[in-house]
Design a protein around this motif. Structure first.
Motif, PDB file in Angstrom:
ATOM      1  N   GLY A  26      -5.126  -3.304   0.716  1.00  0.00           N
ATOM      2  CA  GLY A  26      -6.083  -2.351   1.270  1.00  0.00           C
ATOM      3  C   GLY A  26      -7.186  -2.016   0.280  1.00  0.00           C
ATOM      4  O   GLY A  26      -7.687  -0.892   0.259  1.00  0.00           O
ATOM      5  N   GLY A  27      -7.544  -2.981  -0.563  1.00  0.00           N
ATOM      6  CA  GLY A  27      -8.614  -2.783  -1.540  1.00  0.00           C
ATOM      7  C   GLY A  27      -8.192  -2.020  -2.791  1.00  0.00           C
ATOM      8  O   GLY A  27      -9.021  -1.720  -3.642  1.00  0.00           O
ATOM      9  N   PHE A 100       5.310   1.519   0.136  1.00  0.00           N
ATOM     10  CA  PHE A 100       5.608   2.439   1.238  1.00  0.00           C
ATOM     11  C   PHE A 100       6.795   3.353   0.933  1.00  0.00           C
ATOM     12  O   PHE A 100       7.519   3.781   1.830  1.00  0.00           O
ATOM     13  N   LEU A 101       6.999   3.693  -0.328  1.00  0.00           N
ATOM     14  CA  LEU A 101       8.153   4.503  -0.728  1.00  0.00           C
ATOM     15  C   LEU A 101       8.176   5.845  -0.006  1.00  0.00           C
ATOM     16  O   LEU A 101       7.127   6.452   0.253  1.00  0.00           O
ATOM     17  N   VAL A 181       2.605 -14.097  -1.105  1.00  0.00           N
ATOM     18  CA  VAL A 181       1.347 -13.927  -0.372  1.00  0.00           C
ATOM     19  C   VAL A 181       1.642 -13.498   1.066  1.00  0.00           C
ATOM     20  O   VAL A 181       0.955 -12.653   1.631  1.00  0.00           O
ATOM     21  N   SER A 182       2.700 -14.051   1.641  1.00  0.00           N
ATOM     22  CA  SER A 182       3.102 -13.680   2.996  1.00  0.00           C
ATOM     23  C   SER A 182       3.497 -12.200   3.065  1.00  0.00           C
ATOM     24  O   SER A 182       3.126 -11.494   4.008  1.00  0.00           O
ATOM     25  N   ASP A 183       4.243 -11.728   2.055  1.00  0.00           N
ATOM     26  CA  ASP A 183       4.609 -10.303   2.007  1.00  0.00           C
ATOM     27  C   ASP A 183       3.366  -9.430   1.903  1.00  0.00           C
ATOM     28  O   ASP A 183       3.289  -8.361   2.515  1.00  0.00           O
ATOM     29  N   GLU A 188      -0.430  -5.628   4.396  1.00  0.00           N
ATOM     30  CA  GLU A 188      -1.775  -5.299   4.906  1.00  0.00           C
ATOM     31  C   GLU A 188      -1.689  -4.878   6.377  1.00  0.00           C
ATOM     32  O   GLU A 188      -2.319  -3.913   6.783  1.00  0.00           O
ATOM     33  N   GLU A 189      -0.879  -5.608   7.147  1.00  0.00           N
ATOM     34  CA  GLU A 189      -0.727  -5.272   8.569  1.00  0.00           C
ATOM     35  C   GLU A 189      -0.047  -3.915   8.733  1.00  0.00           C
ATOM     36  O   GLU A 189      -0.451  -3.114   9.580  1.00  0.00           O
TER      37      GLU A 189
END
Length: 193
Positions: A26-27, A100-101, A181-183, A188-189
């Motif tokens: 997210g930047g 996301f803790l 990279v997949s994680d 991001e999603e």
């Protein structure tokens, strides 16, 4: 209980192409996500890394992993030494790659630790020892533990005596970690919502 907090950021990140703490979500770098989380706890804060180059510019004190100990265990040892130097009565560890803790991590681990030397986060019946509350006396267990040839945080938690504290993993596992990279794409999603 007034713990110190150390962000474990010393992993190589080879599955994501290196420099994992500096990867953007997210930047914002993963390390900056962890720092934002950590600052909400008002604990004495440091970042543990193998080398300062791994984390780039950082607005928190940096403690270097014990170079004689591989993996996150080296960061835990550095963190426990930092906590002792701060006069903290415990050390909360979080990794740089779990954006996301849960907000109640420190409170719930602190409330659960009881007579144990460690309280470890769990979700979906899986331990996350990088998200743990460790008492200072765990440091005294290290020579014997290292002499056994073991190097895992799970093993150290077992040696210390720990309690697992479970969080729900639905709809999103708060201990989702970014290793590839997949994680990062999944994160991001999740961040987008």
């Amino acid at each position: 209980m007034k713990p110190a907090l150390v962000i474990l950021a010393g992993g190589e990140g080879s599955r994501i192409g290196g420099s994992k703490p500096q990867r953007l979500l997210g930047g914002v770098s993963l390390l900056d996500h962890a720092l934002s989380y950590a600052r909400k706890t008002n604990a004495h804060l440091a970042v543990a890394a193998r080398e300062e180059r791994q984390i780039g510019t950082c607005e928190a004190p940096v403690v270097l992993d014990d170079p004689s100990i591989e993996g996150p265990l080296g960061g835990l040892v550095a963190g426990l030494r930092f906590a002792n130097a701060q006069g903290a009565d415990a050390l909360l560890t979080i990794p740089a790659d779990m954006p996301f803790l849960p907000d109640d991590l420190a409170d719930r681990l602190g409330a659960a630790i009881g007579e144990n030397r460690a309280a470890i986060a769990s979700s979906a019946a899986r331990l996350h020892p990088v998200c743990g509350l460790w008492l200072p006396e765990v440091l005294a267990l290290m020579p014997k533990y290292l002499a056994s040839g073991r190097r895992s945080l799970n093993g150290l938690a077992e040696e210390a005596g720990f309690i697992a504290v479970e969080w729900p993993s639905d709809p999103v596992d708060p201990f989702f970690n970014i290793n590839s990279v997949s994680d990062l794409k999944t994160a991001e999603e999740l961040l987008a919502g």
